[in-house]
Design an enzyme around this catalytic site. Sequence first.
Site, PDB file in Angstrom:
ATOM      1  N   ASP A   6       9.674   0.569   9.654  1.00  0.00           N
ATOM      2  CA  ASP A   6       8.431   0.406  10.414  1.00  0.00           C
ATOM      3  C   ASP A   6       8.740   0.063  11.873  1.00  0.00           C
ATOM      4  O   ASP A   6       9.778  -0.550  12.153  1.00  0.00           O
ATOM      5  CB  ASP A   6       7.586  -0.729   9.814  1.00  0.00           C
ATOM      6  CG  ASP A   6       6.978  -0.336   8.465  1.00  0.00           C
ATOM      7  OD1 ASP A   6       6.802   0.870   8.240  1.00  0.00           O
ATOM      8  OD2 ASP A   6       6.692  -1.244   7.660  1.00  0.00           O
ATOM      9  N   TYR A  10      17.367  -6.639   3.064  1.00  0.00           N
ATOM     10  CA  TYR A  10      16.533  -7.018   4.209  1.00  0.00           C
ATOM     11  C   TYR A  10      16.561  -8.528   4.390  1.00  0.00           C
ATOM     12  O   TYR A  10      16.682  -9.277   3.417  1.00  0.00           O
ATOM     13  CB  TYR A  10      15.066  -6.626   3.979  1.00  0.00           C
ATOM     14  CG  TYR A  10      14.798  -5.155   3.853  1.00  0.00           C
ATOM     15  CD1 TYR A  10      14.498  -4.379   4.972  1.00  0.00           C
ATOM     16  CD2 TYR A  10      14.817  -4.534   2.601  1.00  0.00           C
ATOM     17  CE1 TYR A  10      14.227  -3.016   4.853  1.00  0.00           C
ATOM     18  CE2 TYR A  10      14.555  -3.170   2.469  1.00  0.00           C
ATOM     19  CZ  TYR A  10      14.261  -2.417   3.601  1.00  0.00           C
ATOM     20  OH  TYR A  10      14.004  -1.070   3.472  1.00  0.00           O
ATOM     21  N   ASP A  55       1.328  -6.891   7.593  1.00  0.00           N
ATOM     22  CA  ASP A  55       2.287  -7.319   8.614  1.00  0.00           C
ATOM     23  C   ASP A  55       1.529  -7.557   9.926  1.00  0.00           C
ATOM     24  O   ASP A  55       0.301  -7.683   9.926  1.00  0.00           O
ATOM     25  CB  ASP A  55       3.431  -6.300   8.769  1.00  0.00           C
ATOM     26  CG  ASP A  55       2.975  -4.939   9.310  1.00  0.00           C
ATOM     27  OD1 ASP A  55       1.777  -4.775   9.623  1.00  0.00           O
ATOM     28  OD2 ASP A  55       3.830  -4.037   9.428  1.00  0.00           O
ATOM     29  N   ARG A  78       6.507  -5.494   2.966  1.00  0.00           N
ATOM     30  CA  ARG A  78       5.148  -5.954   3.339  1.00  0.00           C
ATOM     31  C   ARG A  78       4.337  -6.268   2.088  1.00  0.00           C
ATOM     32  O   ARG A  78       3.599  -7.244   2.035  1.00  0.00           O
ATOM     33  CB  ARG A  78       4.429  -4.869   4.143  1.00  0.00           C
ATOM     34  CG  ARG A  78       4.928  -4.733   5.553  1.00  0.00           C
ATOM     35  CD  ARG A  78       4.133  -3.701   6.300  1.00  0.00           C
ATOM     36  NE  ARG A  78       4.421  -2.340   5.928  1.00  0.00           N
ATOM     37  CZ  ARG A  78       3.541  -1.339   5.981  1.00  0.00           C
ATOM     38  NH1 ARG A  78       2.298  -1.562   6.356  1.00  0.00           N
ATOM     39  NH2 ARG A  78       3.890  -0.120   5.662  1.00  0.00           N
TER      40      ARG A  78
END
Length: 238
Positions: free
Chosen positions: A56, A84, A98, A190
């Site tokens: 993203d 992540y 987000d 997310r």
Amino acid sequence: MHNKEFTPEEFKTGQVLLFDKPLNWTSFQVVNKVRWLIRKSCNIKKIKVGHAGTLDPLATGLLIICTGKFTKTIPQLQGLIKEYTGTFTLGATTPSFDLETEIDQKFPTNHITEELLNATSKKFIGEIEQTPPVFSALKKDGKRLYEYAREGKEVEVKSRMVEISEFEIDSKNFPKIDFRVVCSKGTYIRSLAHEFGQALHSGAHLSELRRTAIGDYSVEKAMDIESFEKLLPSRETN
């Protein structure tokens, strides 16, 4: 990390390039920039360039870009497990899960203890059912979900099975929760933030995200666009 100048032949034969994607860039913008730089520096009219798994715009970190014949390996690279790190902010939700959209609801957090956080995080380990965000690039009836979302249209998003093999949290900056997660292809961090907030009987959204690894590829070996430019042949030498 490549530490000598690339040749035009290397790009045509195929390269796997590791980039640290900057904040606010789309993955597509990085691919376009890399393609343009290769074509310009190597005097190549056409070159195949593609990425192995989108990030993203609000995320940073590892983006794998393949050139030439190596673009055929993209499906295998996309299937690798990913790692992540980042931050969830508890007590508030956003429609996109987000910071792409504004906070729409606030929730209490004073009932959340260290014990509750640890017990809740354990529930997300293993194979879990996850609903992708409505603000995502997944397609439904030939149209991307975020296009429906931006038009304010309700759309049913099917849940999917994903696997989370590691999920570590640190609450020293509460109500911000720092995390590290190792997960399968197709996992939306997310959505993990949103569902983690729900499981705590509160709300949460993703406020920071960095992809640190894809399979054995690490962001520590990745380069930025400026470093890549320095490894390109200058036009005078062609």
